[in-house]
Design a protein around this motif. Structure first.
Motif, PDB file in Angstrom:
ATOM      1  N   ASN A 252      -3.497  -0.688  -6.842  1.00 37.90           N
ATOM      2  CA  ASN A 252      -4.103   0.217  -7.954  1.00 37.90           C
ATOM      3  C   ASN A 252      -5.154  -0.558  -8.758  1.00 37.90           C
ATOM      4  OD1 ASN A 252      -1.086   2.500  -7.931  1.00 37.90           O
ATOM      5  ND2 ASN A 252      -2.834   2.196  -6.397  1.00 37.90           N
ATOM      6  N   ALA A 253      -4.586  -2.003  -9.083  1.00 40.14           N
ATOM      7  CA  ALA A 253      -5.373  -2.634 -10.065  1.00 40.14           C
ATOM      8  C   ALA A 253      -6.820  -2.944  -9.368  1.00 40.14           C
ATOM      9  CB  ALA A 253      -4.615  -3.758 -10.737  1.00 40.14           C
ATOM     10  N   LEU A 254      -6.534  -2.967  -8.154  1.00 40.43           N
ATOM     11  CA  LEU A 254      -7.885  -3.668  -7.656  1.00 40.43           C
ATOM     12  C   LEU A 254      -8.932  -2.333  -7.405  1.00 40.43           C
ATOM     13  CD1 LEU A 254      -6.390  -5.871  -4.631  1.00 40.43           C
ATOM     14  CD2 LEU A 254      -7.590  -6.527  -6.840  1.00 40.43           C
ATOM     15  N   GLY A 255      -8.344  -1.204  -7.418  1.00 42.99           N
ATOM     16  CA  GLY A 255      -9.280   0.116  -7.228  1.00 42.99           C
ATOM     17  C   GLY A 255      -8.734   0.870  -6.250  1.00 42.99           C
ATOM     18  N   TRP A 256      -8.122   0.616  -5.522  1.00 41.51           N
ATOM     19  CA  TRP A 256      -7.449   1.743  -4.319  1.00 41.51           C
ATOM     20  C   TRP A 256      -6.378   2.480  -4.899  1.00 41.51           C
ATOM     21  CZ3 TRP A 256      -3.058   3.089  -1.839  1.00 41.51           C
ATOM     22  CH2 TRP A 256      -3.226   3.763  -0.750  1.00 41.51           C
TER      23      TRP A 256
ATOM     24  N   VAL B 125       0.912  -1.210  -0.029  1.00 37.37           N
ATOM     25  CA  VAL B 125       0.030   0.005   0.020  1.00 37.37           C
ATOM     26  C   VAL B 125       1.033   1.207   0.077  1.00 37.37           C
ATOM     27  CG1 VAL B 125      -1.776   1.192   1.218  1.00 37.37           C
ATOM     28  CG2 VAL B 125      -1.755  -1.195   1.469  1.00 37.37           C
ATOM     29  N   GLY B 126       0.649   2.212  -0.985  1.00 38.32           N
ATOM     30  CA  GLY B 126       1.510   3.263  -1.053  1.00 38.32           C
ATOM     31  C   GLY B 126       1.118   4.270  -2.017  1.00 38.32           C
ATOM     32  N   THR B 127       1.939   5.265  -2.036  1.00 33.51           N
ATOM     33  CA  THR B 127       1.569   6.516  -2.913  1.00 33.51           C
ATOM     34  C   THR B 127       2.302   6.036  -4.472  1.00 33.51           C
ATOM     35  OG1 THR B 127       3.509   7.764  -2.135  1.00 33.51           O
ATOM     36  CG2 THR B 127       1.496   8.185  -1.027  1.00 33.51           C
ATOM     37  N   GLY B 128       3.323   5.469  -4.199  1.00 32.40           N
ATOM     38  CA  GLY B 128       4.189   5.353  -5.687  1.00 32.40           C
ATOM     39  C   GLY B 128       5.155   6.449  -5.733  1.00 32.40           C
ATOM     40  N   ILE B 129       5.297   7.353  -4.675  1.00 35.75           N
ATOM     41  CA  ILE B 129       6.048   8.611  -4.812  1.00 35.75           C
ATOM     42  C   ILE B 129       7.077   8.452  -3.743  1.00 35.75           C
ATOM     43  CG2 ILE B 129       6.122  11.037  -5.120  1.00 35.75           C
ATOM     44  CD1 ILE B 129       3.461  10.826  -6.193  1.00 35.75           C
ATOM     45  N   ASP B 130       8.273   8.970  -3.701  1.00 35.80           N
ATOM     46  CA  ASP B 130       9.126   8.901  -2.845  1.00 35.80           C
ATOM     47  C   ASP B 130       9.791  10.645  -2.793  1.00 35.80           C
ATOM     48  OD1 ASP B 130      10.836   8.436  -4.525  1.00 35.80           O
ATOM     49  OD2 ASP B 130      11.880   6.613  -3.226  1.00 35.80           O
ATOM     50  N   HIS B 131      10.265  10.695  -1.404  1.00 37.08           N
ATOM     51  CA  HIS B 131      11.223  12.153  -1.517  1.00 37.08           C
ATOM     52  C   HIS B 131      12.483  11.850  -0.795  1.00 37.08           C
ATOM     53  CE1 HIS B 131       6.909  13.512  -1.737  1.00 37.08           C
ATOM     54  NE2 HIS B 131       7.165  14.516  -2.248  1.00 37.08           N
TER      55      HIS B 131
END
Ligand code: GDP
Length: 322
Positions: A283-287, A237-243
């Motif tokens: 994401n593919a599941l819809g979240w 679970v995550g945003t797919g973005i890092d800093h």
């Protein structure tokens, strides 16, 4: 889940557990059970057995854990190992014995191998050596995931494991010795501003990258997976973005309104260079995560300022983060 189902949120005073608890309440669930760690010490098998025997929850969110930042993990590895192993052994086994319909266990992005290719796919678990600063915590969490999978394989239990990145939001742990980087920096910048300090010290080189997920997004993901995901395979679970840590510090500086300088302390450890999660599967599941970092940080800062006295009076480890 139906609104009248009996749901136990273990760790409801922690960052994630509290967010799950509030989310369920807002959704209209009327049969949520909670126990503070003073009321029920989850490390105590006899107490946990008794609690499950009497309450017979149908669904369990296992968000109770001993978690902390890089300094705490590096300093108290025995506590992170023992407490987490005990909590998860007791709760997962009792869930099996008492025929819980479904249990959600929280893993963490920090238990993937230190040098994983990025972004990190679920299949990279146990594919290499761990990051030494949190190895004891990681081994405990890995055992929890394997326990869920073993109970599914042998007993058919519907127990799932979810892998969040670094979590943050209202209710976080601001004790500088134990906190993760985001709340630690918010506090440091805030106090530097009100004390008119010229500098804020950020640990390490500032170059490690971290993925930060707002805790309300995480709570929604947990609910979503409880409703829609039934597999022995872990799921990120995550945003797919890092800093980078320095980018995070710049955002915290802006949000808090601190106008001084950032100093890097190279004597403090960097930890894992990067741990960005691949989130294609969820994401593919819809979240999808909704909150961007700057907005989430601003919301978190408002809560921190409002409850400042409370937060700084707490010497604590938090329940469940990454
Ligand atoms: P990690 O994600 O398990 O490494 O745990 P942390 O959230 O504690 O640390 C993330 C990164 O932020 C590490 O590289 C730390 O050295 C860095 N960092 C910079 N300043 C701080 C700080 O004040 N507190 C913490 N905990 N980490 C900091």
């Amino acid at each position: 889940m139906n609104l009248s189902d009996k749901i136990y949120v273990a760790g409801h005073n922690g960052l994630v557990g509290n967010s799950i608890f509030k989310f369920l309440q807002n959704e209209g669930f009327i049969n949520i059970i909670t126990k503070s760690s003073k009321e029920l010490d989850l490390r105590n098998k006899a107490l946990v057995d008794e609690f499950f025997r009497i309450e017979k929850p149908q669904f369990v969110f296992l968000a109770a854990a001993k978690v902390g930042g890089i300094h705490a993990n590096n300093t108290f590895p025995a506590d992170f190992y023992y407490d987490n192993i005990c909590i998860q052994n007791n709760v997962i086994h009792a869930a099996y014995v008492n025929k819980v319909e479904k249990l959600l266990f929280l893993g963490s992005s920090c238990i993937y191998p230190k040098n994983s290719p990025q972004p990190i796919c679920e299949s990279y678990l146990l594919n290499g050596y761990l990051e030494p600063t949190n190895e004891a915590y990681a081994i405990a969490k890995l055992a929890g995931i394997k326990m869920c999978q073993a109970y599914r394989q042998q007993y058919g239990c519907n127990f799932i494991s979810v892998m969040p990145p670094n979590l943050y939001g209202p209710g976080d742990n601001y004790d500088l010795d134990n906190a993760h980087v985001l709340p630690a920096l918010l506090r440091k910048f805030h106090e530097a501003k009100i004390n008119n300090s010229e500098t804020v010290t950020v640990w390490g080189s500032g170059t490690p990258k971290r993925e930060f997920l707002f805790v309300e997004d995480m709570a929604l993901a947990c609910y979503f997976l409880m409703e829609n995901y039934n597999s022995n395979a872990i799921i990120n679970v995550g945003t797919g973005i890092d800093h980078t840590i320095l980018q995070l510090a710049e955002i915290a500086k802006k949000v808090t309104g601190f106008t001084g300088q950032i100093i890097l302390d190279a004597n403090k450890p960097d930890g894992t260079p990067r741990k960005l999660l691949m989130v294609d599967k969820i994401n593919a599941l819809g979240w999808f995560a909704k909150m961007d970092l700057e907005t989430g940080l601003s919301k978190t800062y408002e809560d921190f300022k409002t409850n400042y006295e409370y937060y700084i009076s707490k010497k604590q480890f938090s329940s469940q983060g990454a």
